[in-house]
Design a protein around this motif. Structure first.
Motif, mmCIF file in Angstrom:
data_model
loop_
_atom_site.group_PDB
_atom_site.id
_atom_site.type_symbol
_atom_site.label_atom_id
_atom_site.label_comp_id
_atom_site.label_asym_id
_atom_site.label_seq_id
_atom_site.Cartn_x
_atom_site.Cartn_y
_atom_site.Cartn_z
ATOM 1 N N GLY A 8 53.731 -72.850 -6.037
ATOM 2 C CA GLY A 8 52.747 -73.924 -5.951
ATOM 3 C C GLY A 8 53.398 -75.288 -5.804
ATOM 4 N N GLU A 9 52.580 -76.268 -5.492
ATOM 5 C CA GLU A 9 53.082 -77.620 -5.270
ATOM 6 C C GLU A 9 53.756 -78.189 -6.519
ATOM 7 N N ASP A 10 53.210 -77.895 -7.693
ATOM 8 C CA ASP A 10 53.826 -78.417 -8.913
ATOM 9 C C ASP A 10 55.224 -77.838 -9.113
ATOM 10 N N THR A 11 55.381 -76.545 -8.841
ATOM 11 C CA THR A 11 56.705 -75.923 -8.957
ATOM 12 C C THR A 11 57.691 -76.572 -8.008
ATOM 13 N N LEU A 12 57.278 -76.813 -6.770
ATOM 14 C CA LEU A 12 58.162 -77.439 -5.795
ATOM 15 C C LEU A 12 58.507 -78.866 -6.202
ATOM 16 N N ARG A 13 57.539 -79.587 -6.757
ATOM 17 C CA ARG A 13 57.817 -80.949 -7.237
ATOM 18 C C ARG A 13 58.820 -80.929 -8.381
ATOM 19 N N GLN A 14 58.681 -79.954 -9.268
ATOM 20 C CA GLN A 14 59.615 -79.866 -10.389
ATOM 21 C C GLN A 14 61.034 -79.599 -9.889
ATOM 22 N N LEU A 15 61.174 -78.708 -8.914
ATOM 23 C CA LEU A 15 62.494 -78.415 -8.361
ATOM 24 C C LEU A 15 63.097 -79.666 -7.722
ATOM 25 N N CYS A 16 62.317 -80.339 -6.899
ATOM 26 C CA CYS A 16 62.806 -81.551 -6.236
ATOM 27 C C CYS A 16 63.140 -82.642 -7.248
ATOM 28 N N GLY A 17 62.261 -82.814 -8.213
ATOM 29 C CA GLY A 17 62.459 -83.869 -9.190
ATOM 30 C C GLY A 17 63.689 -83.648 -10.040
ATOM 31 N N HIS A 18 63.932 -82.399 -10.423
ATOM 32 C CA HIS A 18 65.110 -82.125 -11.239
ATOM 33 C C HIS A 18 66.382 -82.418 -10.453
#
Length: 308
Positions: free
Chosen positions: A85-95
């Protein structure tokens, strides 16, 4: 305490998850403060082998010292697998943007690709889907016939048991080869495998042999690589002559001497320290050199590939 956050997607392969988890869990048993966290987009995820797994749906607060790992999953193709999901992808990018390391095992590289983290970086995945990964992410540099790659805090592995190699590499880079060797022995994966690229840690590159005498000497060097270790001391620890040790060591490690092996470990650790803000002088003394002159000479003579 460093967190290792495993992102579980439907159909996750148990060994993709359990291998790296066991490595960091064993490191924690040896006194290193690792906390394992399992996150998913729903509270229960059924593995590829049919075992239901429970995970938290809320991500923990992350720091640059934390590691995020995406294990692979069962699917006929990358496109046909579970879509993060989009939240998972945001978490990966953000980290990653915040200075953290992200890793994948097997098809987990697809999640990193969707997050844009493979663009312009070396990466790999299971051989069955390497061509598809390259086609789906043409800006990625997909490496064939390697067990894992490391490029700017994006670490990818080929799949299944290679997740163990990846995790041991990260331990060796973070804490030195002695801990990685200790964890490997505890897990009864004594001689670790390596690929054909120089990004594997020195300990992993030169321990894919079956010579017990050389392994015992390497154990000593791994544990005390910052100390003076005369050839006579190493030979005595193995119960062989200096001449015999030199011959056996060179045969098992493609021509290295014990001193060259020790220098390679020192250089690799120094590169890590310098990459994390240490001065050349501080790094040199930390790994056992009297000053930075020898370290500078070794850096110009011993190519180690990627040190991220």
């Amino acid at each position: 305490m460093s967190q290792v956050v495993f992102v579980l997607l439907p159909g996750v392969h148990l060994l993709d998850l359990a291998g790296p988890a066991q490595v960091f869990s064993t490191a924690a048993d040896f006194g290193h403060s690792y906390r394992l966290v399992y996150v998913a987009e729903q509270e229960q995820v059924v593995s590829a082998q049919g075992l239901p797994l429970t995970a938290r749906t809320r991500w923990p607060e992350l720091t640059p010292e934390d590691l995020v790992v995406v294990p692979g999953w069962r699917a006929p193709t990358l496109r046909g697998g579970p879509a993060p999901g989009e939240d998972t992808l945001r978490q990966l990018c953000g980290h990653h943007a915040g200075g953290g390391t992200v890793a994948s095992v097997c098809a987990g590289a697809e999640a990193l690709g969707l997050a844009g983290l493979l663009d312009g970086r070396r990466c790999t995945t299971h051989h069955d889907v390497q061509e598809e990964l390259a086609a789906r992410y043409p800006r990625a540099l997909v490496m064939r016939d390697v067990l894992f790659t490391a490029d700017d805090r994006v670490v990818t592995s080929a799949g299944i048991a290679s997740g163990i190699d990846l995790a041991l590499h990260l331990l060796a880079v973070r804490h030195g080869p002695g801990l990685a060797a200790q964890v490997a022995r505890q897990m009864v994966v004594y001689a670790r495998r390596n690929g054909h690229e120089p990004q594997a840690s020195a300990m992993l590159r030169h321990r894919s042999h079956v010579d017990d005498t050389v392994h015992r000497v390497q154990d000593l060097i791994d544990d005390r690589f910052a100390e003076p270790l005369p050839l006579s001391t190493l030979a005595a620890s193995a119960g062989v002559s200096e001449r015999t040790l030199t011959r056996l060591f060179g045969r098992a490690t493609d021509g290295l001497t014990p001193l060259r092996y020790q220098q390679t470990l020192r250089l690799e650790r120094a590169e890590y320290l310098i990459g994390h803000g240490a001065t050349m002088e501080t790094a040199a003394r930390e790994v056992g050199f009297e000053d930075a002159r020898m370290l500078r000479r070794l850096r110009s003579r011993l190519p180690l590939g990627d040190h991220s």
